[in-house]
Enzyme design. Sequence first.
Site, PDB file in Angstrom:
ATOM      1  N   LEU A   1       0.718  -1.047   0.017  1.00 31.64           N
ATOM      2  CA  LEU A   1       0.170  -0.482  -0.159  1.00 31.64           C
ATOM      3  C   LEU A   1       1.008   1.360  -0.038  1.00 31.64           C
ATOM      4  O   LEU A   1       0.991   1.455   0.990  1.00 31.64           O
ATOM      5  CB  LEU A   1      -0.878   0.106   1.108  1.00 31.64           C
ATOM      6  CG  LEU A   1      -2.105   0.950   1.512  1.00 31.64           C
ATOM      7  CD1 LEU A   1      -2.454   1.525  -0.083  1.00 31.64           C
ATOM      8  CD2 LEU A   1      -2.513   1.351   2.918  1.00 31.64           C
ATOM      9  N   ALA A   2       1.799   1.444  -0.954  1.00 33.17           N
ATOM     10  CA  ALA A   2       2.113   3.172  -1.688  1.00 33.17           C
ATOM     11  C   ALA A   2       1.005   4.006  -1.214  1.00 33.17           C
ATOM     12  O   ALA A   2      -0.084   4.390  -1.710  1.00 33.17           O
ATOM     13  CB  ALA A   2       2.843   2.674  -2.707  1.00 33.17           C
ATOM     14  N   HIS A   3       2.041   4.997  -0.262  1.00 35.18           N
ATOM     15  CA  HIS A   3       0.933   6.295   0.827  1.00 35.18           C
ATOM     16  C   HIS A   3       2.021   7.015   1.004  1.00 35.18           C
ATOM     17  O   HIS A   3       3.234   6.732   0.839  1.00 35.18           O
ATOM     18  CB  HIS A   3       0.021   5.753   1.337  1.00 35.18           C
ATOM     19  CG  HIS A   3       0.406   5.248   1.704  1.00 35.18           C
ATOM     20  ND1 HIS A   3       1.338   4.277   2.576  1.00 35.18           N
ATOM     21  CD2 HIS A   3       0.399   5.879   4.026  1.00 35.18           C
ATOM     22  CE1 HIS A   3       1.140   3.784   4.244  1.00 35.18           C
ATOM     23  NE2 HIS A   3       0.524   4.355   4.415  1.00 35.18           N
ATOM     24  N   ALA A   4       2.271   8.119   1.059  1.00 38.74           N
ATOM     25  CA  ALA A   4       2.433   9.560   1.570  1.00 38.74           C
ATOM     26  C   ALA A   4       1.324  10.400   2.023  1.00 38.74           C
ATOM     27  O   ALA A   4       0.639   9.852   2.013  1.00 38.74           O
ATOM     28  CB  ALA A   4       3.888  10.492   0.587  1.00 38.74           C
TER      29      ALA A   4
END
Lengths: 148, 89
Positions: A67-70
Site C-alpha cells: 500500500l504505497a502512500h505518503a
Amino acid sequence: MDASLATAFSPDSVLLQRSAGSWREAIGLAGEGLTTAGIATEGYTAAMIHAVEVNGPYIVIAPGFALAHARPSEEVLRWGMSLVTLAEPVQFGADAHDPVYVVVGLAAVDKDQHIAALMALGEKLADPEFVNSLLKLSRFDDLIHLLS
Amino acid sequence: MKILAVCGEGIGTSVLLKMNADRVLKRLGIDALVEATDIDTANATRDAQIFLTTAGLEDRLVKGPAEIIAIEKVFDLEELSDKLSAALL
C-alpha cells in the site's frame, strides 16, 4: 458492499500486468496511475518512494501486497487510489510478505475522506485469496466487479 | 485505555492496524480506544498505554511510558491477539 472502494479507482488509475524492475519502479507505476487519473502530481510519486526510503518497506502489509502512500500534501489533488498488478513480482525487502505482485497507491487529502474506502480495502485484504483475485484481472470492469 | 496505531504517515497502514486491533480487542473483551496516527505525533503523545506499530518502525518510536508492540503481519489477527493479550491481560 461499500461503493466508496470502487469509486476510489478509475480506468486511468488501474494498470494491469505491467513490468517493474524494482520496488521503486513499482511505486512509480502506482504514481503514474494517480497522476494520469488526476488524483495527484508527480511530486506525490516521489513522496511515496521517499517514504519507503525513510521508513522501510512496512507498506508491504499483506503477502504480495504493498500500500504505497505518503502524507496528505498539496501534491494530492483529490483522494483516490491506483492499482498496479505486476507480471513479475519485485522484492521490497519485506521479509514476511515478499515478493510483491500488487501495489495500491493511496492518496489522501486529510485523515478522513479516504477512510471508508481504505477500511473496505482492509476487509478485502483479510481474505488471503484477494491478492490472487487482483492478479487475475485483465480489465478495469473486472476490478469494479470484484470490489462490488 | 488508549492505544495508538502508528505508521510513518498516519493515513494508511495505521488505519488498517487500528481496524484489526479494534476487532481483536472486541473479541478479547478489552475496552480500549485505538487511534491511528503517524510516528511524530505518537512520539509527542504521553497519555497512551500502548504504541502498536509494524515491524521495522518500532525503533523510530521514542521509549517512554507506552509499551511498544511491533506487528509482523497486519492482517494476522492471531498475532495481534497474542501480542495485545500478553500486554493487556
